[in-house]
Motif scaffolding. Sequence first.
Motif, PDB file in Angstrom:
ATOM      1  N   UNK A  87       1.034  -1.226   0.168  1.00 57.84           N
ATOM      2  CA  UNK A  87      -0.098  -0.064   0.116  1.00 57.84           C
ATOM      3  C   UNK A  87       0.976   1.208   0.020  1.00 57.84           C
ATOM      4  N   UNK A  88       0.727   2.195  -0.878  1.00 60.09           N
ATOM      5  CA  UNK A  88       1.436   3.319  -1.041  1.00 60.09           C
ATOM      6  C   UNK A  88       0.378   4.665  -0.925  1.00 60.09           C
ATOM      7  N   UNK A  89       0.521   5.493  -0.118  1.00 62.68           N
ATOM      8  CA  UNK A  89      -0.443   6.586   0.013  1.00 62.68           C
ATOM      9  C   UNK A  89       0.338   8.063  -0.175  1.00 62.68           C
ATOM     10  N   UNK A  90      -0.513   8.910  -0.501  1.00 61.37           N
ATOM     11  CA  UNK A  90       0.250  10.303  -0.754  1.00 61.37           C
ATOM     12  C   UNK A  90      -0.335  11.017   0.839  1.00 61.37           C
ATOM     13  N   UNK A  91       0.677  11.989   1.118  1.00 64.16           N
ATOM     14  CA  UNK A  91       0.446  12.868   2.042  1.00 64.16           C
ATOM     15  C   UNK A  91      -1.022  13.465   2.386  1.00 64.16           C
ATOM     16  N   UNK A  94      -5.669  10.887   4.160  1.00 63.61           N
ATOM     17  CA  UNK A  94      -5.928  10.651   5.690  1.00 63.61           C
ATOM     18  C   UNK A  94      -6.563   9.351   5.861  1.00 63.61           C
ATOM     19  N   UNK A  95      -5.753   8.117   5.910  1.00 63.81           N
ATOM     20  CA  UNK A  95      -6.374   7.033   5.809  1.00 63.81           C
ATOM     21  C   UNK A  95      -7.194   6.869   7.412  1.00 63.81           C
ATOM     22  N   UNK A  96      -8.305   6.267   7.192  1.00 62.33           N
ATOM     23  CA  UNK A  96      -9.291   5.842   8.288  1.00 62.33           C
ATOM     24  C   UNK A  96      -8.292   4.881   9.217  1.00 62.33           C
ATOM     25  N   UNK A  97      -8.136   4.913  10.336  1.00 66.75           N
ATOM     26  CA  UNK A  97      -7.327   3.803  10.975  1.00 66.75           C
ATOM     27  C   UNK A  97      -7.906   2.509  10.861  1.00 66.75           C
ATOM     28  N   UNK A 100      -6.875   0.980   7.747  1.00 64.15           N
ATOM     29  CA  UNK A 100      -5.598   0.403   7.799  1.00 64.15           C
ATOM     30  C   UNK A 100      -5.323  -0.577   8.510  1.00 64.15           C
ATOM     31  N   UNK A 101      -5.875  -0.768   9.430  1.00 62.04           N
ATOM     32  CA  UNK A 101      -5.680  -1.684  10.583  1.00 62.04           C
ATOM     33  C   UNK A 101      -6.144  -3.245   9.950  1.00 62.04           C
ATOM     34  N   UNK A 102      -7.158  -3.166   8.936  1.00 59.01           N
ATOM     35  CA  UNK A 102      -7.786  -4.366   8.244  1.00 59.01           C
ATOM     36  C   UNK A 102      -6.933  -4.951   7.081  1.00 59.01           C
ATOM     37  N   UNK A 103      -5.942  -4.230   6.645  1.00 61.43           N
ATOM     38  CA  UNK A 103      -5.209  -4.454   5.555  1.00 61.43           C
ATOM     39  C   UNK A 103      -4.025  -5.079   6.061  1.00 61.43           C
ATOM     40  N   UNK A 104      -3.576  -6.472   5.980  1.00 60.78           N
ATOM     41  CA  UNK A 104      -2.505  -6.972   6.179  1.00 60.78           C
ATOM     42  C   UNK A 104      -1.120  -6.846   5.159  1.00 60.78           C
ATOM     43  N   UNK A 307     -18.718  15.376  -5.875  1.00 63.25           N
ATOM     44  CA  UNK A 307     -19.462  15.419  -4.868  1.00 63.25           C
ATOM     45  C   UNK A 307     -19.511  14.230  -4.041  1.00 63.25           C
ATOM     46  N   UNK A 308     -19.514  13.049  -4.709  1.00 65.21           N
ATOM     47  CA  UNK A 308     -19.553  11.931  -3.996  1.00 65.21           C
ATOM     48  C   UNK A 308     -18.334  11.259  -4.286  1.00 65.21           C
ATOM     49  N   UNK A 309     -18.029  10.748  -2.849  1.00 67.38           N
ATOM     50  CA  UNK A 309     -16.881   9.801  -2.349  1.00 67.38           C
ATOM     51  C   UNK A 309     -16.929   8.312  -2.703  1.00 67.38           C
ATOM     52  N   UNK A 310     -16.375   7.690  -3.596  1.00 69.61           N
ATOM     53  CA  UNK A 310     -16.426   6.361  -3.812  1.00 69.61           C
ATOM     54  C   UNK A 310     -16.245   5.515  -2.988  1.00 69.61           C
ATOM     55  N   UNK A 311     -15.300   5.846  -1.992  1.00 68.48           N
ATOM     56  CA  UNK A 311     -14.714   5.317  -0.720  1.00 68.48           C
ATOM     57  C   UNK A 311     -14.478   6.167   0.347  1.00 68.48           C
ATOM     58  N   UNK A 312     -15.645   6.328   0.876  1.00 71.57           N
ATOM     59  CA  UNK A 312     -15.780   7.123   2.345  1.00 71.57           C
ATOM     60  C   UNK A 312     -15.148   6.375   3.459  1.00 71.57           C
ATOM     61  N   UNK A 313     -15.370   5.089   3.265  1.00 75.06           N
ATOM     62  CA  UNK A 313     -14.755   4.302   4.572  1.00 75.06           C
ATOM     63  C   UNK A 313     -12.987   4.320   4.311  1.00 75.06           C
TER      64      UNK A 313
END
Length: 413
Positions: A87-91, A94-97, A100-104, A307-313
């Motif tokens: 997993x690579x993220x941009x600064x 802000x990932x939901x904890x 992030x905790x569910x991804x091994x 307007x609509x986030x496809x991945x709000x979680x």
Amino acid sequence: MSRAEAVRAANALGERWVGEAGLRQGSVLMPAGVWPLLGLLAPAGSAPVQGELAQALGVPVAAAAERARELLGLLRDIPAVRSALGVWTDDRLRLRPEWRASVPADLVGRLSGDTEQDKKLLDAWASEQTDGAIDEMPVGLNPDSRLVLASALTLRTDWIRPFQDLGGIGGNHTDDWGRPVRYLTGATRLLDRAALLETPAGPVTEFQVLGYGDITVHLLLGEPTADPGSVLAAGIGSLSQRHRRTTADRLPVGTTGPGLSVGALARYEPEDLLTVGVPQFTVAAEHDLLARKELFGLTTLSTPSATEDRLPGLQVGGLPLFADSARQKATATFGARGFRASAVTAIGIMAGGAAAVSRPPFLQRHVSVEFGGPFGFLAVHRLSRLVLAAGWVTEPDAAVDPRGDWSEEDEDW
């Protein structure tokens, strides 16, 4: 039990994928590299995204992430498989904890925003995780890229009994390749290695090659007019016993099938014999998963919205996200001593905006299997029945002179 459910679901996606992939040319795909990524993203999706992914995955969204982790755990436990999740993220993301905790993940990295630098980073990971078989990440990057979720899968198995490499020189094969090809041959007393399947695609001949590390490669040959995807789908379906499968030891003398014949052979040994001829091959392919959005449940997830986030979680605040790319790059090689396959799958998320001899005394059953035209293959984990790789062969390796490659251990395939 959950692993078995994950295997069934992943195989079902693979069966649908090969049926729709239009495999007219040589190709390879690895559904076990796709299914976990979709499963990990599903809980983070909006309601429409979750509905589409649940249908593609074949499991409820509430169980998707757990099943994905189970499948990744199974892959790590298979001796012949090397797998990794990155997993690579941009600064700016802000990932939901809880997500992030569910991804091994084996690696959590950072995207700098410099697309050239980030591409080198991702390409190096893909190459390292596949021992150089896949030298670049299949998805692209742009300044709005926020996250890349990728899996790497490498399968390596050596045959328990290697083939004899004739190189195509002096072989007595009747085939439809239109050119000399490099044939591998073998013989065994175990007639049940070959079977005739009764499928919606018509009769399909199956031959199983056993490798170390709990891997079996199933070679599949249908009638010349059979659709390649249907032949492969039939092979996957037979793993769950949905098609009648008659092993060659139960086929009467005189039976024929695609590339298969059952006859009688005068032998010095009082044992039946199965002989096989199969071309050596290497195939490679790159698949755009967004070209089949409905199959993979990506229709809504890949549609930008201001307007609509496809991945709000997935994130806390920020611009709406969507999947701008989803691809797999794969390769597979079948040789005299073993089978190799590798794939990297990635989903990119961005922000919107002979001499005379005496007559042998025994007349024994002889089963002959010849792969003399385009055929399919499945690499399967023997214990779980998980399909690790599936592909179609239309351009096998060219014939060569094998002199100098012979070894005595090849004689007892």
